[in-house]
Write a protein that holds these residues in place. Structure first.
Motif, PDB file in Angstrom:
ATOM      1  N   LEU A  48       0.869  -1.169   0.000  1.00 45.76           N
ATOM      2  CA  LEU A  48       0.000   0.000   0.000  1.00 45.76           C
ATOM      3  C   LEU A  48       0.911   1.224   0.000  1.00 45.76           C
ATOM      4  O   LEU A  48       1.701   1.419   0.929  1.00 45.76           O
ATOM      5  CB  LEU A  48      -0.910   0.038   1.223  1.00 45.76           C
ATOM      6  CG  LEU A  48      -1.729   1.330   1.361  1.00 45.76           C
ATOM      7  CD1 LEU A  48      -2.786   1.423   0.259  1.00 45.76           C
ATOM      8  CD2 LEU A  48      -2.397   1.439   2.725  1.00 45.76           C
ATOM      9  N   ARG A 102      -1.769  -1.075  -4.075  1.00 47.98           N
ATOM     10  CA  ARG A 102      -2.793  -0.096  -3.759  1.00 47.98           C
ATOM     11  C   ARG A 102      -2.114   1.224  -3.422  1.00 47.98           C
ATOM     12  O   ARG A 102      -0.981   1.244  -2.953  1.00 47.98           O
ATOM     13  CB  ARG A 102      -3.640  -0.575  -2.579  1.00 47.98           C
ATOM     14  CG  ARG A 102      -4.311  -1.910  -2.866  1.00 47.98           C
ATOM     15  CD  ARG A 102      -5.160  -2.411  -1.724  1.00 47.98           C
ATOM     16  NE  ARG A 102      -5.743  -3.710  -2.062  1.00 47.98           N
ATOM     17  CZ  ARG A 102      -6.868  -4.196  -1.567  1.00 47.98           C
ATOM     18  NH1 ARG A 102      -7.554  -3.480  -0.683  1.00 47.98           N
ATOM     19  NH2 ARG A 102      -7.321  -5.373  -1.919  1.00 47.98           N
ATOM     20  N   LEU A 149      -2.930   5.159  -1.626  1.00 51.13           N
ATOM     21  CA  LEU A 149      -3.820   6.058  -0.883  1.00 51.13           C
ATOM     22  C   LEU A 149      -3.242   7.458  -0.957  1.00 51.13           C
ATOM     23  O   LEU A 149      -2.084   7.678  -0.599  1.00 51.13           O
ATOM     24  CB  LEU A 149      -3.927   5.607   0.578  1.00 51.13           C
ATOM     25  CG  LEU A 149      -4.700   6.523   1.534  1.00 51.13           C
ATOM     26  CD1 LEU A 149      -6.181   6.555   1.170  1.00 51.13           C
ATOM     27  CD2 LEU A 149      -4.528   6.072   2.984  1.00 51.13           C
ATOM     28  N   PHE A 162      -7.171   4.804  -3.669  1.00 49.31           N
ATOM     29  CA  PHE A 162      -8.060   5.352  -2.648  1.00 49.31           C
ATOM     30  C   PHE A 162      -7.688   6.819  -2.447  1.00 49.31           C
ATOM     31  O   PHE A 162      -6.503   7.157  -2.359  1.00 49.31           O
ATOM     32  CB  PHE A 162      -7.889   4.615  -1.315  1.00 49.31           C
ATOM     33  CG  PHE A 162      -8.144   3.135  -1.385  1.00 49.31           C
ATOM     34  CD1 PHE A 162      -9.374   2.617  -1.006  1.00 49.31           C
ATOM     35  CD2 PHE A 162      -7.154   2.266  -1.817  1.00 49.31           C
ATOM     36  CE1 PHE A 162      -9.609   1.253  -1.056  1.00 49.31           C
ATOM     37  CE2 PHE A 162      -7.379   0.895  -1.864  1.00 49.31           C
ATOM     38  CZ  PHE A 162      -8.610   0.383  -1.486  1.00 49.31           C
ATOM     39  N   TYR A 178     -10.566   3.298   7.924  1.00 47.41           N
ATOM     40  CA  TYR A 178      -9.544   3.314   6.875  1.00 47.41           C
ATOM     41  C   TYR A 178      -8.874   1.957   6.740  1.00 47.41           C
ATOM     42  O   TYR A 178      -8.624   1.475   5.633  1.00 47.41           O
ATOM     43  CB  TYR A 178      -8.484   4.376   7.195  1.00 47.41           C
ATOM     44  CG  TYR A 178      -8.926   5.792   6.934  1.00 47.41           C
ATOM     45  CD1 TYR A 178      -9.258   6.219   5.654  1.00 47.41           C
ATOM     46  CD2 TYR A 178      -9.001   6.715   7.965  1.00 47.41           C
ATOM     47  CE1 TYR A 178      -9.663   7.522   5.405  1.00 47.41           C
ATOM     48  CE2 TYR A 178      -9.395   8.029   7.735  1.00 47.41           C
ATOM     49  CZ  TYR A 178      -9.718   8.427   6.456  1.00 47.41           C
ATOM     50  OH  TYR A 178     -10.107   9.717   6.218  1.00 47.41           O
ATOM     51  N   THR A 227      -9.216  -0.112   3.177  1.00 46.38           N
ATOM     52  CA  THR A 227      -8.029  -0.147   2.303  1.00 46.38           C
ATOM     53  C   THR A 227      -7.389  -1.525   2.238  1.00 46.38           C
ATOM     54  O   THR A 227      -6.587  -1.778   1.335  1.00 46.38           O
ATOM     55  CB  THR A 227      -6.981   0.877   2.765  1.00 46.38           C
ATOM     56  OG1 THR A 227      -6.647   0.629   4.141  1.00 46.38           O
ATOM     57  CG2 THR A 227      -7.473   2.292   2.594  1.00 46.38           C
ATOM     58  N   THR A 228      -7.703  -2.408   3.184  1.00 53.09           N
ATOM     59  CA  THR A 228      -7.095  -3.748   3.172  1.00 53.09           C
ATOM     60  C   THR A 228      -8.084  -4.839   2.797  1.00 53.09           C
ATOM     61  O   THR A 228      -7.698  -5.995   2.652  1.00 53.09           O
ATOM     62  CB  THR A 228      -6.485  -4.076   4.551  1.00 53.09           C
ATOM     63  OG1 THR A 228      -7.486  -4.008   5.574  1.00 53.09           O
ATOM     64  CG2 THR A 228      -5.367  -3.096   4.887  1.00 53.09           C
TER      65      THR A 228
END
Length: 407
Positions: free
Chosen positions: A5, A103, A105, A129, A399, A403-404
């Motif tokens: 991430l 991913r 953010l 995200f 969050y 996000t996971t």
């Protein structure tokens, strides 16, 4: 190998701005369940006194910093150039280091990050995200820096709406902001999921304390006053000069105003106070974040204000720490704003339109010593709301899960 991430943010620990603080805490929390890599700017924007922030010592968080030119952030042209160059540097590092399936953010400031990371995500197959702190370019209109009818604004709006439509998930700070994005993206067939994730209150470090023993209150000699406190950015979108014009007309000797912070209209406010000999106003410089418990408890009521046209474009994060300190909120702005809705739903303060000078004046002028218990009751409700709905753990868990999650 587990997908990473990537968190891309200009500001990160040890900076002390609200964006840096929020992104640092989010990174540390998500690192419990993910391999987190932060791409951020140099640690020179603002030196911090934070000592409790965990992310910098968290072995699960890997930090990649980019260098920045020594440009003056207080000069508009140099600040704009710095913002653009940093956005490019941060984005190119993401492009170089990320791989398909990762991913990312991001936060929406600086604004060019939105465009660049949106493009990189599509090129490299990243799931993106976005935490929306500022709605660009609409916030330029609210700040009166651009006209909504100008060609430049229309072009910028189309470009940014297109970029937002390509995101996987948008995290917005309030229901009003969610409504703005639903309207912005209504014409796109494919669009991101939009979730409301509010800012949190520091309910551990900030809690109610007696005002009479407060050092700031004693120094100002306002122990016998009802103190309305505005703490934060003294900027143009807060409608502070309009509030000063209201204060000038108040005739109630019980009411005192305390403004804490820096910003574009601070000198204008100080000049106004001096010219009109306003003895019911104190102008104080900024305090560090780890002094919030002291200065928030120097007031009886916290003021949160937004200029006309700001509904849905931002949610002042300071609102939640006012609740944590057990203070009711006086919100001055659009009644459809998230903070106004929260106040009405939970009876933790009062809401007035910035243009409704008459009602605002009546509110201030009608306050009496007997109302202190009334303020205390609303303050107790404010503290209760903070600890039941807006704690750090509750918000950060949102969050972490979103996000996971594999969905």
């Amino acid at each position: 190998m587990e997908n990473k991430l990537w968190i891309v943010t200009e500001l990160f620990f040890p900076e002390e701005t609200s964006t840096a603080y929020i992104m640092t805490e989010v990174s540390a929390h998500i690192a419990q369940n993910a391999d987190v890599h932060v791409i951020c700017g140099p640690s020179s924007y603002q030196k911090s006194n934070i000592v409790s922030n965990a992310a910098f010592a968290n072995e699960s968080v890997t930090i990649h910093r980019v260098k920045a030119l020594p440009l003056n952030k207080d000069k508009l042209l140099q600040r704009s150039l710095r913002m653009l160059l940093l956005s490019v540097q941060l984005s190119f590092k993401l492009l170089a280091k990320s791989r398909k399936g990762d991913r990312v953010l991001i936060v929406t400031n600086p604004a060019p990050i939105v465009l660049l990371v949106s493009l990189i995500s599509r090129l490299k197959g990243l799931k993106c995200f976005t935490i929306v702190h500022d709605v660009f370019p609409e916030n330029l209109v609210a700040a009166r820096l651009m006209s909504s009818g100008s060609l430049g604004y229309k072009i910028l709006k189309w470009i940014f709406n297109k970029a937002y439509s390509k995101m996987s998930v948008l995290f917005v700070l309030g229901r009003d902001m969610k409504e703005v994005f639903e309207k912005k993206l209504s014409s796109y067939r494919k669009k991101p999921a939009i979730y409301v994730v509010e800012n949190w209150a520091d309910t551990t470090g900030i809690f109610p304390m007696g005002k009479n023993e407060n050092r700031i209150v004693q120094q100002l000699g306002v122990t016998d006053k009802i103190v309305f406190q505005f703490a934060g950015n003294l900027g143009r979108v807060q409608g502070l000069m309009e509030l000063c014009n209201v204060i000038k007309q108040i005739r109630n000797p019980l009411v005192h105003f305390m403004f804490i912070g820096e910003g574009a209209v601070k000198q204008e406010m100080k000049d106004f106070v001096a010219v009109h000999h306003l003895r019911n106003v104190s102008m104080l410089d900024s305090f560090s974040r780890n002094q919030q418990r002291e200065f928030l408890n120097a007031g009886d009521v916290g003021i949160v204000s937004l200029q006309e046209g700001m509904a849905g474009l931002g949610v002042p994060s300071k609102s939640y720490n006012i609740l944590a300190a057990g203070k009711p909120i006086l919100f001055i702005g659009d009644r459809e704003s998230e903070i106004a809705r929260m106040i009405d739903e939970h009876d933790v303060g009062w809401c007035y339109d910035l243009k409704d000078t008459r009602s605002l004046l009546e509110f201030f002028n009608n306050l009496s010593p007997e109302d202190v218990l009334y303020l205390k009751d609303k303050g107790e409700k404010a503290r209760s709301l903070a600890v039941t709905k807006y704690t750090r753990e509750i918000i950060l868990d949102k969050y972490l899960k979103m996000t996971t999650s594999e969905n």
